[in-house]
Design an enzyme around this catalytic site. Structure first.
Site, PDB file in Angstrom:
ATOM      1  N   ASP A 515       0.855  -1.190   0.000  1.00  0.00           N
ATOM      2  CA  ASP A 515       0.000   0.000   0.000  1.00  0.00           C
ATOM      3  C   ASP A 515       0.897   1.249   0.000  1.00  0.00           C
ATOM      4  O   ASP A 515       1.842   1.344   0.794  1.00  0.00           O
ATOM      5  CB  ASP A 515      -0.913  -0.002   1.229  1.00  0.00           C
ATOM      6  CG  ASP A 515      -1.945   1.111   1.163  1.00  0.00           C
ATOM      7  OD1 ASP A 515      -3.043   0.850   0.655  1.00  0.00           O
ATOM      8  OD2 ASP A 515      -1.632   2.240   1.611  1.00  0.00           O
ATOM      9  N   ILE A 516       0.602   2.189  -0.892  1.00  0.00           N
ATOM     10  CA  ILE A 516       1.398   3.417  -0.991  1.00  0.00           C
ATOM     11  C   ILE A 516       1.049   4.330   0.186  1.00  0.00           C
ATOM     12  O   ILE A 516      -0.131   4.604   0.444  1.00  0.00           O
ATOM     13  CB  ILE A 516       1.134   4.135  -2.327  1.00  0.00           C
ATOM     14  CG1 ILE A 516       1.487   3.207  -3.501  1.00  0.00           C
ATOM     15  CG2 ILE A 516       1.939   5.426  -2.421  1.00  0.00           C
ATOM     16  CD1 ILE A 516       1.127   3.769  -4.847  1.00  0.00           C
ATOM     17  N   ASN A 523      -3.037  12.868  -4.079  1.00  0.00           N
ATOM     18  CA  ASN A 523      -4.137  13.270  -4.964  1.00  0.00           C
ATOM     19  C   ASN A 523      -4.711  14.624  -4.553  1.00  0.00           C
ATOM     20  O   ASN A 523      -4.991  15.483  -5.400  1.00  0.00           O
ATOM     21  CB  ASN A 523      -5.244  12.211  -4.952  1.00  0.00           C
ATOM     22  CG  ASN A 523      -4.891  11.006  -5.800  1.00  0.00           C
ATOM     23  OD1 ASN A 523      -4.160  11.115  -6.783  1.00  0.00           O
ATOM     24  ND2 ASN A 523      -5.414   9.842  -5.430  1.00  0.00           N
ATOM     25  N   HIS A 528      -4.939  14.316  -9.440  1.00  0.00           N
ATOM     26  CA  HIS A 528      -4.978  12.904  -9.819  1.00  0.00           C
ATOM     27  C   HIS A 528      -3.965  12.557 -10.902  1.00  0.00           C
ATOM     28  O   HIS A 528      -3.539  11.395 -11.003  1.00  0.00           O
ATOM     29  CB  HIS A 528      -6.387  12.520 -10.274  1.00  0.00           C
ATOM     30  CG  HIS A 528      -7.367  12.453  -9.141  1.00  0.00           C
ATOM     31  ND1 HIS A 528      -7.469  11.360  -8.306  1.00  0.00           N
ATOM     32  CD2 HIS A 528      -8.266  13.368  -8.684  1.00  0.00           C
ATOM     33  CE1 HIS A 528      -8.402  11.582  -7.388  1.00  0.00           C
ATOM     34  NE2 HIS A 528      -8.910  12.800  -7.597  1.00  0.00           N
ATOM     35  N   ASP A 532      -1.590   9.379 -10.645  1.00  0.00           N
ATOM     36  CA  ASP A 532      -1.403   8.340 -11.668  1.00  0.00           C
ATOM     37  C   ASP A 532       0.079   8.120 -11.948  1.00  0.00           C
ATOM     38  O   ASP A 532       0.527   6.979 -12.163  1.00  0.00           O
ATOM     39  CB  ASP A 532      -2.116   8.726 -12.959  1.00  0.00           C
ATOM     40  CG  ASP A 532      -3.636   8.649 -12.827  1.00  0.00           C
ATOM     41  OD1 ASP A 532      -4.106   8.062 -11.831  1.00  0.00           O
ATOM     42  OD2 ASP A 532      -4.337   9.165 -13.711  1.00  0.00           O
ATOM     43  N   ARG A 547      11.537 -10.792  -8.638  1.00  0.00           N
ATOM     44  CA  ARG A 547      12.157 -11.935  -9.295  1.00  0.00           C
ATOM     45  C   ARG A 547      11.290 -12.391 -10.470  1.00  0.00           C
ATOM     46  O   ARG A 547      10.128 -12.010 -10.586  1.00  0.00           O
ATOM     47  CB  ARG A 547      12.328 -13.086  -8.298  1.00  0.00           C
ATOM     48  CG  ARG A 547      13.117 -12.706  -7.055  1.00  0.00           C
ATOM     49  CD  ARG A 547      13.008 -13.793  -5.990  1.00  0.00           C
ATOM     50  NE  ARG A 547      11.623 -14.090  -5.651  1.00  0.00           N
ATOM     51  CZ  ARG A 547      11.236 -15.008  -4.777  1.00  0.00           C
ATOM     52  NH1 ARG A 547      12.147 -15.720  -4.137  1.00  0.00           N
ATOM     53  NH2 ARG A 547       9.951 -15.217  -4.534  1.00  0.00           N
ATOM     54  N   GLU A 558      -4.474   2.323  -4.465  1.00  0.00           N
ATOM     55  CA  GLU A 558      -3.031   2.336  -4.262  1.00  0.00           C
ATOM     56  C   GLU A 558      -2.518   0.992  -3.756  1.00  0.00           C
ATOM     57  O   GLU A 558      -1.416   0.894  -3.241  1.00  0.00           O
ATOM     58  CB  GLU A 558      -2.645   3.438  -3.262  1.00  0.00           C
ATOM     59  CG  GLU A 558      -3.166   3.234  -1.833  1.00  0.00           C
ATOM     60  CD  GLU A 558      -4.534   3.868  -1.607  1.00  0.00           C
ATOM     61  OE1 GLU A 558      -4.806   4.311  -0.486  1.00  0.00           O
ATOM     62  OE2 GLU A 558      -5.333   3.917  -2.566  1.00  0.00           O
ATOM     63  N   ARG A 574      12.679 -10.619   3.054  1.00  0.00           N
ATOM     64  CA  ARG A 574      13.831 -10.015   2.360  1.00  0.00           C
ATOM     65  C   ARG A 574      13.414  -9.417   1.021  1.00  0.00           C
ATOM     66  O   ARG A 574      13.849  -8.326   0.652  1.00  0.00           O
ATOM     67  CB  ARG A 574      14.922 -11.075   2.145  1.00  0.00           C
ATOM     68  CG  ARG A 574      15.647 -11.477   3.420  1.00  0.00           C
ATOM     69  CD  ARG A 574      16.953 -12.183   3.091  1.00  0.00           C
ATOM     70  NE  ARG A 574      16.734 -13.414   2.338  1.00  0.00           N
ATOM     71  CZ  ARG A 574      16.596 -14.617   2.883  1.00  0.00           C
ATOM     72  NH1 ARG A 574      16.664 -14.757   4.204  1.00  0.00           N
ATOM     73  NH2 ARG A 574      16.408 -15.682   2.134  1.00  0.00           N
TER      74      ARG A 574
END
Length: 650
Positions: A515-516, A523, A528, A532, A547, A558, A574
């Site tokens: 989650d950002i 925003n 917005h 984006d 990977r 988000e 990790r």
């Protein structure tokens, strides 16, 4: 091919696949830190593979040098790329030399496939279109889908192979897939490069691959088509090679190889093919030089004693005509009858060749791809009925119109003729008017058949285009348009698949919820459009840092999800830290301002207490929100003390 359908086929355990040792070699050679000694230890677990690698390293193909006795020396000499390809080829070939499908030619399949592999390797070395060692594998496995269908459905696929219409269409009708789709799915599963997978998928019809002419993808598609054509040429008899050689010259021109260069290259490929066949214990017949095949005179035939125009014996007479002439073969041991029929046909504007008996006619009909056969019944060596049966046993021969000349009018004789595949007959002696009327009926039948084939081709092309459009629509339905990552729908389907695989194999499975941090403030403060940009940048960072085996999806807003098969919680933590630092190390540039982007990550590993993948998602979600409550920019692992090991990014 639909991924779920392939997973179901693979779960049956009958698909061709490399051995356990070969799979470990493929996996090890994709690791940057893999050493020759590491690879040698894995190879030595398979004595047969060890012996063949040493034998190959000491062969004449490897060049003059001191004999090799150790596996590690053989690997150093051949190179890791070549060892990887040999291991895959040895393994798949060694486990599928025979099978239950009685109609499938297993020995011929591997002989042609090996020649195709050598050809693909040589063509890539010459054109530098793509890595030659990867090309070897793709040439070897370019038709592995036919072997897979013969293995999965031996009896039903045997029936399919005995029919005469389009092979891929028959396969789709019965199995809901075809050998090209199954080949591509297998190559993707074995992690071959997508560039090659696409080329192999489209090589049977490169003109409709959708790749721009002259592009790398388009050139590689034509290259694989040429390599497979050379493989077929090597495995054919002398009678078929002359026709195939003309097609190879045309295909080679598409990738910038002229006829002389192709002749030299093909002769070199044949030499290497026979040497490889000796090492791999695959059959390989003698093949004359390419130049001798292309310059060989046509089969000797007898023409009418009174040809309609002057010319040497054996010359094809092509009169001027306003319509499209048909290629007609006249077969009769009576010179006067042969001459009369030829005269009628040439006056109608057709291209006519003649033969004295069925043996001559059979060779000439296949060489010239005759459209109509006008043949006597009673002839030496091979009579008209025998000729008709022999032609009807081939794909091309079934398309020819067969008109029989006969003095035998009894009912039993005519029944025998029609059961052999004759289309119509004319009773001897006949007048030119009667013969002309019968020929006109045959011409109409051929024209109608050609129109029907064109309509069928158009329908197949439409069906193919529709299938492609459906696949694109499905792809679009599973893709997030902003970040180009798989969307929530795909994420749930894939998680269900990996959950099932984890259950069957008793292997670990870890997911990460991402989650950002403070995204709503982005925003609200910057708009917005900037939000984006943040989402796209986070997606890009995740792609770069993850990977190969990790599946990255955008759930919405988000939130992102990472599915990590065969990964325990410690390794997941990790990886989560690596992803978090990658995102944090790439701030968003807003003119003169650099806006820092951070994320919180919740990691959860599947436990025995979890009965559904929803429980795994919930555990990762709870770990994520624990990290959010602690201020974000940290990785948290679900379940007690393990979460305390995570530290915020510096």
């Amino acid at each position: 091919m639909d991924r779920q359908a392939f997973v179901e086929l693979k779960a049956g355990g009958k698909l061709p696949s490399p051995s356990g040792v070969a799979l470990r070699i493929l996996d090890l050679t994709r690791q940057e830190q893999a050493s020759v000694q590491d690879l040698a230890r894995v190879v030595q677990a398979d004595p047969a593979l060890s012996g063949r690698l040493i034998k190959f390293a000491n062969s004449a193909m490897a060049g003059p040098r001191r004999p090799v006795a150790a596996v590690s020396d053989a690997i150093r000499l051949l190179g890791i790329g070549t060892v990887r390809q040999l291991a895959l080829g040895f393994s798949v070939l060694g486990q599928n030399r025979t099978g239950a499908c009685k109609v499938f030619d297993y020995s011929g399949f591997w002989s042609r496939s090996l020649a195709s592999a050598i050809a693909a390797n040589a063509l890539c070395l010459r054109t530098r279109t793509a890595p030659a060692d990867e090309a070897f594998t793709c040439g070897l496995l370019a038709r592995i889908g036919t072997l897979a269908l013969a293995t999965l459905y031996p009896e039903r696929y045997g029936e399919v192979l005995q029919r005469t219409d389009d092979l891929r269409e028959r396969e789709r009708e019965i199995f809901d897939t075809d050998h090209a789709e199954l080949t591509a799915a297998l190559l993707e599963d074995w992690m071959l490069p997508r560039l090659f997978v696409g080329a192999v998928f489209h090589h049977e019809d490169p003109q409709h691959s959708g790749n721009p002419e002259g592009s790398r993808e388009g050139t590689l598609c034509h290259l694989i088509a040429l390599a497979v054509g050379i493989g077929t040429y090597c495995g054919s008899d002398d009678g078929a090679r002359r026709v195939q050689a003309a097609d190879l010259i045309f295909q080679a021109a598409r990738i910038g190889i002229d006829a002389d260069a192709l002749a030299t290259l093909t002769d070199q490929i044949v030499v290497e093919w026979r040497e490889w066949a000796r090492i791999l214990e695959v059959q390989a017949s003698s093949v004359p030089s390419f130049a001798s095949v292309t310059t060989a005179p046509p089969p000797v035939v007898t023409v009418s004693a009174e040809p309609p125009s002057s010319g040497a014996p054996g010359e094809i007479h092509i009169p001027k005509t306003d319509g499209e002439p048909l290629r007609v073969l006249v077969v009769d041991d009576d010179t006067s009858i042969r001459s009369l029929v030829e005269l009628v046909l040439t006056e109608r504007g057709h291209i006519v060749r003649t033969a004295r008996n069925g043996q001559e006619a059979l060779k000439l009909a296949m060489l010239d791809r005759s459209q109509m056969i006008v043949s006597d019944w009673v002839m030496p060596e091979l009579d008209g009925i025998g000729l008709c049966r022999a032609l009807r046993a081939t794909d091309e021969g079934r398309q020819m119109y067969f008109l029989l000349l006969t003095v035998l009018e009894k009912e039993d004789h005519l029944v025998e003729a029609f059961e052999a595949g004759v289309d119509d007959f004319v009773t001897k002696p006949f007048s030119p008017r009667v013969l002309t009327a019968r020929l006109r009926a045959g011409e109409r039948m051929l024209r109608l058949r050609e129109e029907s084939q064109r309509d069928s081709q158009n329908l197949r092309r439409f069906a193919t285009e529709l299938a492609v459009a459906n696949r694109r629509l499905r792809q679009a339905a599973l893709t997030d348009p902003l970040t180009s990552l798989p969307n929530r729908r795909y994420a749930m389907e894939r998680l269900e698949q990996e959950w099932g695989a984890s259950s069957r194999n008793q292997r670990p499975l870890t997911v990460m919820m991402i989650d950002i941090d403070r995204f709503k403030a982005v925003n609200d403060t910057h708009g917005h459009d900037v939000g984006d940009q943040v989402l796209r940048q986070v997606a890009l960072s995740l792609r770069k840092a993850a990977r190969t085996e990790d599946v990255i999806c955008r759930l919405g807003g988000e939130e992102f999800l990472v599915i990590s098969p065969d990964t325990a919680a410690v390794a997941g933590q990790r990886l989560g830290d690596r992803l978090r630092h990658a995102i944090g190390g790439a701030p968003l540039n807003l003119g003169t301002l650099q806006y820092p982007v951070t994320v919180a990550i919740g990691v959860a590993e599947r436990t025995p207490q979890m009965t559904h993948h929803d429980a795994l998602l919930k555990a990762a979600d709870e770990a994520l929100y624990q990290g959010k409550r602690e201020g974000g920019n940290r990785t948290r692992v679900a379940g007690g003390a393990a979460s305390a090991a995570a530290t915020p990014a510096g």
